[in-house]
Design an enzyme around this catalytic site. Structure first.
Site, PDB file in Angstrom:
ATOM      1  N   ASN A  18       0.870  -1.182   0.000  1.00  0.00           N
ATOM      2  CA  ASN A  18       0.000   0.000   0.000  1.00  0.00           C
ATOM      3  C   ASN A  18       0.902   1.226   0.000  1.00  0.00           C
ATOM      4  O   ASN A  18       1.457   1.591   1.039  1.00  0.00           O
ATOM      5  CB  ASN A  18      -0.909  -0.028   1.229  1.00  0.00           C
ATOM      6  CG  ASN A  18      -1.907   1.126   1.235  1.00  0.00           C
ATOM      7  OD1 ASN A  18      -1.867   2.002   0.362  1.00  0.00           O
ATOM      8  ND2 ASN A  18      -2.800   1.128   2.201  1.00  0.00           N
TER       9      ASN A  18
ATOM     10  N   ARG B 283      -2.390  -1.886  -3.657  1.00  0.00           N
ATOM     11  CA  ARG B 283      -3.689  -1.268  -3.424  1.00  0.00           C
ATOM     12  C   ARG B 283      -3.796   0.016  -4.260  1.00  0.00           C
ATOM     13  O   ARG B 283      -2.864   0.830  -4.261  1.00  0.00           O
ATOM     14  CB  ARG B 283      -3.813  -0.894  -1.951  1.00  0.00           C
ATOM     15  CG  ARG B 283      -5.083  -0.148  -1.676  1.00  0.00           C
ATOM     16  CD  ARG B 283      -4.993   0.678  -0.431  1.00  0.00           C
ATOM     17  NE  ARG B 283      -6.238   1.403  -0.249  1.00  0.00           N
ATOM     18  CZ  ARG B 283      -6.358   2.481   0.497  1.00  0.00           C
ATOM     19  NH1 ARG B 283      -5.321   2.968   1.143  1.00  0.00           N
ATOM     20  NH2 ARG B 283      -7.504   3.084   0.611  1.00  0.00           N
TER      21      ARG B 283
ATOM     22  N   HIS C 255     -13.251   2.029   0.104  1.00  0.00           N
ATOM     23  CA  HIS C 255     -13.146   0.922   1.080  1.00  0.00           C
ATOM     24  C   HIS C 255     -13.713  -0.393   0.541  1.00  0.00           C
ATOM     25  O   HIS C 255     -14.084  -1.286   1.320  1.00  0.00           O
ATOM     26  CB  HIS C 255     -13.900   1.235   2.393  1.00  0.00           C
ATOM     27  CG  HIS C 255     -13.439   2.449   3.112  1.00  0.00           C
ATOM     28  ND1 HIS C 255     -14.312   3.371   3.638  1.00  0.00           N
ATOM     29  CD2 HIS C 255     -12.212   2.911   3.383  1.00  0.00           C
ATOM     30  CE1 HIS C 255     -13.631   4.344   4.217  1.00  0.00           C
ATOM     31  NE2 HIS C 255     -12.341   4.084   4.077  1.00  0.00           N
TER      32      HIS C 255
END
Ligand code: ADP
Length: 402
Positions: free
Chosen positions: A8, A89, A178
């Site tokens: 990430n 991500r 999310h």
């Protein structure tokens, strides 16, 4: 056994977690912080130990180099070839990605083209992806999008009622956020608490410094609270969530500030922080409420009100509900906020839950509802990294993604 790293990358940080797949065994995890500074911080956890050091972290490529060196030195890997893929991500996949993908020319160009929809995030992700490509050129890179899970919404759920031509021209619509978290917790719930029920109806509450609520029917997202960007939806740490759009114009006119300055205020100085004048952190707000601070009380009430409103709205949207999930920083850890939300919706939705169990539940998978509750209430700690690693593994094996 294949080693896969979930990554990430932010503008000044880079988080990583190395897995043995498909066993999903964690080999190490860690973070580079303050990238671009002479006093950067590199923390790595492995074998039950944690090493942390302060050192110059010029850019993301240096971090990848340091990471490879540490993995070899600490004998977490014996050669770089052991890492078969890195899964990254990505916050914004726009209308182009409804599942994870290989990082190739096609996805690279689209992630770049989507920068205007997530300026800070997508550009930082690209820096991270390119750094790994430079330092590990023969390792497969995959991309997992926060927005992908929400691509199953119907037009009526993602369209904003602005002139259609404008929406079409600029791809203005609800993308949500999310998604990887909502996907993970709903998959756990369906398997472990709903006995793989078909046509399940779930309301997933990801409540952290950013918060979003998602309505999930038979494992697919049908509606979500965040909008074009993560500014919309419920009240958040520093973001205002849904407001009458004319507040924006009114503030520009009254304050003499630019549209960009007001936009920053709505993103960074609003929400719990803006209303309470105290803090963006739910723990500080709880403390303020305990001391009787009226604006902390109001901030907390607003947060609870909007979450409860969304749950009510999605109960109708789904035509009922089998289970409500609480996850992320607040959802997993704040017994007080869970209680406030549950007490608000319990009588209308016929929810019964164990008040004492809720009070002591922190960061662990727990069924809070009682047997005679009409809706199950479950706390499920989120795990976005494992989804990223699973998708990277599936792509590596040339298998079809769900
Ligand atoms: P993000 O990943 O969006 O940065 P998190 O999901 O980690 O955020 O959530 C962070 C927030 O969770 C913190 O700002 C804090 O408000 C809240 N939080 C964490 N622990 C607790 C706790 N024990 N009680 C109340 N709130 C908590």
């Amino acid at each position: 056994m294949y080693k896969i790293m979930a990554v990430n990358a932010g503008s000044s940080s880079l988080k990583f977690k190395l897995y043995n797949m498909p066993e999903e065994e964690t080999l190490c995890s860690g973070i580079f912080e303050r990238i671009g500074h002479d006093d950067g911080i590199f923390t790595i956890k492995y074998n039950g130990t944690k090493d942390s050091k302060i050192l110059p972290l010029l850019d993301h490529a240096i971090c990848v180099e340091l990471l490879i060196k540490a993995l070899l030195e600490k004998k977490i890997i014996s050669s770089l070839d052991e890492i078969k893929a890195t899964g990254h991500r990505i916050v914004q996949g726009g209308k182009y990605f409804d599942k994870s993908a290989k990082f190739d020319n096609y996805s690279e160009n689209l992630i770049e083209a989507l920068i205007p929809l997530a300026p800070l995030h997508n550009s930082a992700h690209l820096v991270g992806l390119r750094a790994f490509r430079t330092k590990m050129p023969s390792t497969l890179e995959t991309v997992t999008f926060d927005t992908a899970f929400h691509q199953t919404m119907d037009a009526q759920d993602y369209t904003f009622a602005i002139p259609y031509k404008l929406a079409e021209k600029y791809d203005i619509r609800r993308y949500g956020a999310h998604g990887t978290s909502h996907r993970y917790v709903s998959e756990v719930l369906i398997k472990e608490y709903l006995n793989n029920k078909k046509d399940s109806k779930i309301i997933s509450c990801h409540l952290g410094s950013g918060s979003s609520i998602t309505a999930i029917k038979n494992g697919k997202c049908v509606a979500t609270s965040m909008g074009l960007t993560p500014l919309g939806g419920v009240v958040m740490g520093t973001r205002c969530g849904d407001i009458d759009p004319s507040v924006f114009n009114f503030l520009v006119a009254k304050t003499g500030k630019s549209a960009e300055e007001i936009y920053q205020i709505l993103n960074k100085e609003s929400g719990l922080l803006g209303v309470s004048g105290l803090s963006n952190d739910a723990r500080d707000i709880e403390e303020g409420v305990e001391k009787g601070n009226p604006r902390a009380i109001l901030a907390q009430q607003l947060f609870v009100r909007r979450v409860a409103d969304y749950i009510g709205q999605y109960f109708v949207r789904l035509g009922g509900c089998d289970a409500i999930i609480f996850t992320a920083g607040i959802g997993e850890n704040s017994a007080i906020l869970r209680k406030e939300i549950l007490d608000d919706i319990s009588s209308s939705l016929k929810i019964k839950y164990d008040v004492e169990l809720n009070a002591k539940t922190r960061g662990s998978k727990t069924l809070l509802s009682l047997d005679d509750s009409a809706i199950k209430v479950v706390v499920i700690p989120t795990d976005e990294e494992v989804i990223i690693a699973r998708d990277a593994y599936t792509i590596l094996m040339n298998k079809k993604l769900d």
